[in-house]
Enzyme design. Structure first.
Site, mmCIF file in Angstrom:
data_model
loop_
_atom_site.group_PDB
_atom_site.id
_atom_site.type_symbol
_atom_site.label_atom_id
_atom_site.label_comp_id
_atom_site.label_asym_id
_atom_site.label_seq_id
_atom_site.Cartn_x
_atom_site.Cartn_y
_atom_site.Cartn_z
ATOM 1 C CB VAL A 171 12.524 -20.246 3.098
ATOM 2 C CG1 VAL A 171 13.949 -19.474 3.574
ATOM 3 C CG2 VAL A 171 11.939 -19.439 2.147
ATOM 4 C CB SER B 95 -4.288 -15.252 2.717
ATOM 5 O OG SER B 95 -4.671 -14.258 3.424
ATOM 6 N NE ARG C 264 -3.629 0.005 2.751
ATOM 7 C CZ ARG C 264 -4.478 0.289 3.622
ATOM 8 N NH1 ARG C 264 -4.928 -0.767 4.377
ATOM 9 N NH2 ARG C 264 -5.167 1.635 3.890
ATOM 10 C CB CYS D 186 -9.403 -19.173 13.876
ATOM 11 S SG CYS D 186 -7.882 -18.120 14.107
ATOM 12 C CD1 TRP E 32 -26.384 -3.135 40.377
ATOM 13 C CD2 TRP E 32 -24.298 -2.351 40.208
ATOM 14 N NE1 TRP E 32 -26.269 -2.039 41.009
ATOM 15 C CE2 TRP E 32 -24.942 -1.694 41.275
ATOM 16 C CE3 TRP E 32 -22.755 -2.165 39.948
ATOM 17 C CZ2 TRP E 32 -24.182 -0.566 41.687
ATOM 18 C CZ3 TRP E 32 -22.233 -1.203 40.440
ATOM 19 C CH2 TRP E 32 -22.928 -0.488 41.445
#
Ligand SMILES: Cc1cc2nc3c(=O)[nH]c(=O)nc-3n(C[C@H](O)[C@H](O)[C@H](O)COP(=O)(O)OP(=O)(O)OC[C@H]3O[C@@H](n4cnc5c(N)ncnc54)[C@H](O)[C@@H]3O)c2cc1C
Length: 446
Positions: free
Chosen positions: A79, A37, A18, A41, A426
């Site tokens: 790598v 990407s 960006r 989860c 509360w």
């Protein structure tokens, strides 16, 4: 060059892009797996059948990174070496040069050093490729599974397998599953798991795995032998730092790559983020490794802005995490009792039972809130919540309070919202803070 093309690595890459266009900065990301990407989860929910297919967890494909961000993402490319003198990484038999290197190698599931631990059918769950392997395993129609260790991933996987009709035992060496909670709160989670039909075995250590033709057939514990078709490891993860360590990139005291607040390692032009690196804990004031997507994305953002020539700093963590176990929501932030003690605090605690809505309102659910505060000063040190729907996200109020070094006195007066469908008058957060204030006033119970 980016090593590891998931949360930290690809957030850094897109943020750098960006700020600097393709003519100014060439970005190449190497990913040893087949997916980039993705949301790891979501794996337990795919295994459970709640989410339809692992591909739903992929946020952006390599082709999209190329076309939308002009980032060259290469999958299936590991790598194997970083040469800091030469300023190049070794991948697929060639050396790729870099000016700036972003290390986002993530974490690896801890595999116990026990006889038979390398047998086929024993799975750690970390990447989408692990999720795919596990789904393939389910095709074999396993009848019995053992989850070793009661970390949150182990618990989510246990629930997922129960939903698939598999008989599940959970073997945990400690007094309760979910060691990120204090044992009294972990006990509530154990009850929830038992309610689901999981055979929760606490204070029981696994001593080995028995195999037939290389495939796991039983889990041996201190107290007996459990026949299995499948084993899932849930004893946590460790930062994946072998590559960085071999290259001479310094690690910190907690075992992750040491970084400063701009995500710079001690080697000029080398950055790190995500599960492989440390974060500064704002309550204990110590470096910690906490493998969570929340941190990985923020680390990546900070690193990417800085790589792109901007200025950003990571503010640290307070140890906030949330998960769902059966019908229960489980959340924590700050320090637990043991952590507080290790960090040198003398803590008082307060635990309250309350409800998610006004007691008379339809759909109201029980929840338990525990608060830790420093003796005498009343500084908030941590909070834990276990309850049903509507309970867990209240932890974010405590997280915000911790972030700002608030005391229980400050917290109990906070202007939190109320209407019967959302909270009792509360809010449970305020009730717990009030009780913690009483505990601070009274001092430690002798
Ligand atoms: C089952 C599960 C559930 C989770 N649930 C939550 C949750 O609810 N909330 C939350 O905040 N977090 C959760 N997490 C944690 C979260 O997914 C991670 O913290 C996050 O993905 C870390 O991002 P990362 O980029 O640091 O590492 P990773 O996502 O692990 O990515 C690292 C990547 O590097 C690649 N790699 C490693 N070494 C090399 C190499 N030498 N060459 C090339 N590529 C390499 C790996 O293949 C991997 O794809 C969960 C994780 C799992 C596994």
């Amino acid at each position: 060059v980016v090593i590891g093309a998931d949360a930290a690595g690809m957030t850094a890459a897109t943020q750098a892009r960006r700020r600097r266009g393709p003519d100014d900065l060439e970005i190449v990301a190497f990913e040893k797996g087949q997916h980039v990407s993705y949301s790891a989860c979501g794996i337990p929910y795919v295994v459970a059948g709640d989410v339809d297919g692992l591909e739903r967890l992929v946020v952006r494909t390599p082709e999209e990174f190329q076309s939308k961000n002009q980032i060259d993402v290469r999958t299936g490319q590991e790598v194997t070496e970083i040469d800091l003198e030469r300023r190049a990484v070794h991948v697929n038999g060639t050396w790729e040069p870099f000016d700036q290197l972003m290390v986002g190698t993530g974490a690896v599931p801890i595999r116990p050093d026990l006889p038979g631990a390398q047998s086929v059918g024993i799975y750690g769950v970390q990447t989408l490729d692990d999720g795919a392997a596990l789904l393939a395993e389910l095709e074999r129609k396993p009848q019995r599974a053992v989850v070793v260790g009661g970390g949150y991933i182990g618990l989510e996987m246990a629930e997922a397998m129960v939903k698939r009709g598999i008989e599940v035992a959970l073997v945990e060496r400690g007094p309760q599953p979910m060691a990120t909670l204090d044992p009294d709160m972990g006990a509530l989670v154990a009850d929830a798991m038992r309610g689901l039909g999981v055979d929760v075995r606490t204070n029981e250590a696994v001593v080995g795995f028995e195999a037939d033709d290389g495939r796991v057939r039983a889990v041996a514990t201190e107290h007996g032998t459990l026949p299995v078709d499948l084993v899932v490891l849930g004893i946590g993860v460790r930062p994946n730092v072998a590559l960085a360590e071999r290259a001479g990139i310094p690690l910190g005291p907690s075992g992750g790559i040491a970084v400063d607040r701009r995500q710079r390692t001690e080697v000029p032009g080398v950055w790190a983020g995500g599960d492989c690196c440390e974060s500064f804990h704002r309550v204990s004031r110590r470096p910690v490794v906490i493998a969570l997507g929340t941190h990985a994305n923020k680390h990546g953002r900070v690193a990417g802005i800085n790589i792109g020539g901007g200025y950003a700093a990571f503010g640290g963590v307070v140890g906030t995490a949330v998960s769902k176990v059966c019908d229960y929501e489980v959340a924590r932030t700050g320090l637990g009792e043991r952590e507080a003690e290790r960090a040198g605090f003398e803590a008082v605690t307060a635990t309250v039972e309350s409800t998610t809505r006004a007691g008379y309102f339809p759909g109201t659910k029980q929840l338990t809130v525990k608060v830790l505060a420093e003796r005498r000063s009343g500084r908030l040190l941590g909070a834990q919540i276990v309850g049903r729907e509507g309970a867990a996200k209240r932890i974010d109020v405590f997280a915000t309070a911790l972030w700002n070094n608030m005391t229980v006195d400050d917290a109990l007066g906070m202007d939190l919202s109320y209407a019967p469908p959302f909270a009792p008058l509360w809010d449970p957060v305020l009730i717990a803070a009030r009780k913690a204030w009483d505990a601070v006033e009274a001092g430690p119970v002798s």
